[in-house]
Write an enzyme that holds these catalytic residues in place. Sequence first.
Site, short mmCIF file in Angstrom:
data_model
loop_
_atom_site.label_atom_id
_atom_site.label_comp_id
_atom_site.label_asym_id
_atom_site.label_seq_id
_atom_site.Cartn_x
_atom_site.Cartn_y
_atom_site.Cartn_z
N CYS A 27 63.62 33.67 62.66
CA CYS A 27 64.54 33.04 63.62
C CYS A 27 63.87 32.92 65.00
O CYS A 27 63.33 33.91 65.52
CB CYS A 27 65.82 33.88 63.72
SG CYS A 27 66.93 33.33 65.02
N CYS A 59 68.50 23.95 63.96
CA CYS A 59 67.50 24.81 63.30
C CYS A 59 68.03 25.33 61.95
O CYS A 59 69.18 25.74 61.84
CB CYS A 59 67.19 25.99 64.21
SG CYS A 59 66.07 27.19 63.47
N ASP A 87 80.80 49.85 59.82
CA ASP A 87 80.56 49.47 58.44
C ASP A 87 81.54 50.07 57.44
O ASP A 87 81.47 49.74 56.27
CB ASP A 87 79.19 50.06 58.04
CG ASP A 87 78.27 49.05 57.45
OD1 ASP A 87 78.64 47.89 57.43
OD2 ASP A 87 77.20 49.45 56.99
C1 B12 Z 1 79.08 43.18 52.73
C2 B12 Z 1 77.99 43.28 53.73
C3 B12 Z 1 76.72 42.84 53.37
C4 B12 Z 1 76.48 42.03 52.10
C5 B12 Z 1 76.97 40.59 52.35
C6 B12 Z 1 76.40 40.00 53.66
C7 B12 Z 1 77.23 38.92 54.26
N1 B12 Z 1 76.58 37.96 54.86
O1 B12 Z 1 78.43 38.98 54.21
C8 B12 Z 1 74.95 42.19 51.91
C9 B12 Z 1 74.67 43.40 51.03
C10 B12 Z 1 74.22 40.99 51.31
C11 B12 Z 1 74.52 42.51 53.34
C12 B12 Z 1 73.26 42.31 53.81
C13 B12 Z 1 72.86 42.57 55.12
N2 B12 Z 1 73.58 43.21 56.05
CO1 B12 Z 1 75.43 43.69 55.85
N3 B12 Z 1 77.30 44.05 55.86
C14 B12 Z 1 78.24 43.82 55.02
C15 B12 Z 1 79.60 44.28 55.58
C16 B12 Z 1 79.95 45.66 54.99
C17 B12 Z 1 80.74 43.28 55.36
C18 B12 Z 1 80.37 41.84 55.70
C19 B12 Z 1 81.42 40.87 55.25
O2 B12 Z 1 82.60 41.09 55.45
N4 B12 Z 1 80.98 39.79 54.63
C20 B12 Z 1 81.87 38.74 54.21
C21 B12 Z 1 81.32 37.40 54.62
C22 B12 Z 1 82.35 36.30 54.35
O3 B12 Z 1 81.07 37.45 55.99
P1 B12 Z 1 79.89 36.65 56.65
O4 B12 Z 1 78.86 36.32 55.64
O5 B12 Z 1 79.47 37.37 57.88
O6 B12 Z 1 80.60 35.28 56.97
C23 B12 Z 1 81.24 35.06 58.21
C24 B12 Z 1 80.56 33.94 58.99
O7 B12 Z 1 79.61 33.30 58.21
C25 B12 Z 1 81.72 33.12 59.48
N5 B12 Z 1 81.67 31.73 59.12
C26 B12 Z 1 81.95 31.19 57.95
N6 B12 Z 1 81.84 29.86 58.01
C27 B12 Z 1 81.48 29.55 59.26
C28 B12 Z 1 81.24 28.33 59.85
C29 B12 Z 1 80.88 28.30 61.18
C30 B12 Z 1 80.64 26.98 61.80
C31 B12 Z 1 80.76 29.52 61.91
C32 B12 Z 1 80.35 29.50 63.35
C33 B12 Z 1 81.02 30.76 61.30
C34 B12 Z 1 81.38 30.74 59.97
O8 B12 Z 1 82.93 33.64 58.90
C35 B12 Z 1 82.64 34.55 57.89
C36 B12 Z 1 83.70 35.68 57.85
O9 B12 Z 1 83.65 36.46 59.01
C37 B12 Z 1 79.29 44.38 57.12
C38 B12 Z 1 80.06 45.44 57.89
C39 B12 Z 1 81.50 44.97 58.13
N7 B12 Z 1 82.45 45.81 57.79
O10 B12 Z 1 81.72 43.89 58.61
C40 B12 Z 1 77.75 44.63 57.13
C41 B12 Z 1 76.93 43.94 58.24
C42 B12 Z 1 77.39 42.52 58.34
N8 B12 Z 1 75.57 43.96 57.69
C43 B12 Z 1 74.66 44.12 58.58
C44 B12 Z 1 73.27 44.08 58.32
C45 B12 Z 1 72.35 44.63 59.40
C46 B12 Z 1 72.78 43.54 57.11
C47 B12 Z 1 71.32 43.17 56.77
C48 B12 Z 1 70.53 42.61 57.94
C49 B12 Z 1 70.60 44.43 56.20
C50 B12 Z 1 69.21 44.15 55.64
N9 B12 Z 1 68.22 43.91 56.47
O11 B12 Z 1 69.02 44.17 54.45
C51 B12 Z 1 71.52 42.15 55.63
C52 B12 Z 1 71.62 40.72 56.17
C53 B12 Z 1 71.77 39.69 55.10
C54 B12 Z 1 72.41 38.44 55.66
N10 B12 Z 1 71.67 37.36 55.77
O12 B12 Z 1 73.61 38.50 55.98
C55 B12 Z 1 75.26 44.28 59.97
C56 B12 Z 1 75.07 42.97 60.75
C57 B12 Z 1 74.76 43.13 62.21
C58 B12 Z 1 74.61 41.80 62.88
N11 B12 Z 1 73.83 41.76 63.95
O13 B12 Z 1 75.21 40.82 62.47
C59 B12 Z 1 76.76 44.65 59.63
C60 B12 Z 1 77.77 44.17 60.65
C61 B12 Z 1 76.79 46.18 59.50
C62 B12 Z 1 76.83 46.90 60.84
N12 B12 Z 1 77.87 47.65 61.09
O14 B12 Z 1 75.95 46.78 61.65
N13 B12 Z 1 75.56 42.99 54.08
#
Ligand code: B12
Length: 377
Positions: A245, A188, A131
């Site tokens: 889920c 889903c 993280d």
């Molecule tokens: C910023 C952040 C947050 C933010 C933004 C979340 C988000 N979705 O990005 C906030 C504060 C909201 C948050 C919340 C949570 N987080 Co957080 N967060 C982070 C952090 C620091 C960065 C994530 C990031 O870069 N986001 C940027 C966006 C663009 O990324 P993304 O949403 O994942 O989008 C990706 C996909 O959707 C994909 N994608 C996009 N379009 C498409 C289309 C298709 C077809 C496909 C297949 C994929 C795809 O590409 C995107 C870029 O990689 C990471 C740690 C890290 N350094 O990675 C932890 C991390 C993601 N978080 C984590 C957790 C546990 C949570 C929470 C569950 C905590 C909670 N219970 O409150 C929630 C979950 C909320 C949710 N529904 O995501 C874990 C996730 C573990 C896992 N199993 O995935 C991480 C990895 C931390 C860790 N080291 O464990 N988080």
Amino acid sequence: MSVVTQQVKDLATEAGFDLVGVAAATAPKTWDAFSRWLSLGYAGEMAYLERNPSRRADPAAILPGARSLLCVGALYHPGSSASTHEDRPTGRVSCYAQGDDYHDVLIPRLRSVLERIQARWPGTEGNVYVDTGPVLERDFAKEAGLGWFGKHTNLINKQVGSYFFLGEILLTLDLEPDTPAADHCGTCTRCMTACPTDAIVAPYELDSRKCISYLTIELRGAIPKTLREGVGDWVYGCDVCQDVCPWTIKHGRVTKDPALAPKPDRDRPALADLLRLDQAGFSERFRKSPIKRTKRRGLLRNAAVALGNVGTRSDVPVLSDALRDPEPLVRAHAAWALGRIGGDEATDVLREARSSEKEEDVRSEIDDALCAVGAEL
Ligand code: B12
Ligand code: SF4
């Protein structure tokens, strides 16, 4: 699989990680989606995500000569909740935050794995992340076969569900990458429909500014009024999209790791107790917990919102005390909660606070609350 790769993975498994895989240290495949997400403003106030784009886009920019990422997952779901508080309103804490701070548990564990790798393959360089660095952790973990992107954006694993933390070691060692996990979400959309604040704006796309996790943890200022009702009784994080889920329901596994086990009274804290915490009480109670991240004023803000959603008239006295809190943020949200609860006592308390309140933002919240209870200003 090469012998070296198997031996490196074994070291991570021996250290207690539940999921282990390898990804190549190349540019993240979802970089374009990440850049688009930033440009749409979905990161809200999390400015750190925009820093160091070149380092985030290329692992070799963080560690020259980087070849592989050893990606790990650690299960954290604590199982069923045990706390009861008779009939007092309680808040909900996301299951990831019910134990000790996972950074404090997982980072030293990954460092010890790195030390063992370096002892066995001298000259290997490595960086550890949980993280904490400019790494798109889910992207690499997906490539390493740990899971697929759920529509809620969390990584889901077929065998264990999505309640696992991610961590990784970036290595100069050449390891054999795993096969990426295939998507099993199908048609889903349960997570999207269940989200109380409609934060999942499209499949795989989360607008953080609406997500309860962001609102209760990352946001420093006031929670937007239009979203407060949706926050419900969550006081730290949110689990709704993962709880509904089908992969959680059918395959979700509970952690067996004592270091990540829940601590007493962290899952369902009594809201009035949270609102009565002074700085010393807050620091003592949440010293080792991830909850310390919100700071006292953030947690009391959240507790006030939750009381506004689930509290009753018997909570007016504690909210009345919160209207005199030294932090304007707490006073503002306590006013909102009193406006939601309503009644003569709440109205009197709000009127009295209005006469002495110096901060304009808080006065405006008090005025709105008085309007909400139907009182004349
Ligand atoms: C910023 C952040 C947050 C933010 C933004 C979340 C988000 N979705 O990005 C906030 C504060 C909201 C948050 C919340 C949570 N987080 Co957080 N967060 C982070 C952090 C620091 C960065 C994530 C990031 O870069 N986001 C940027 C966006 C663009 O990324 P993304 O949403 O994942 O989008 C990706 C996909 O959707 C994909 N994608 C996009 N379009 C498409 C289309 C298709 C077809 C496909 C297949 C994929 C795809 O590409 C995107 C870029 O990689 C990471 C740690 C890290 N350094 O990675 C932890 C991390 C993601 N978080 C984590 C957790 C546990 C949570 C929470 C569950 C905590 C909670 N219970 O409150 C929630 C979950 C909320 C949710 N529904 O995501 C874990 C996730 C573990 C896992 N199993 O995935 C991480 C990895 C931390 C860790 N080291 O464990 N988080
Ligand atoms: S964590 Fe809660 S608020 Fe955030 S996307 Fe999931 S259900 Fe919505």
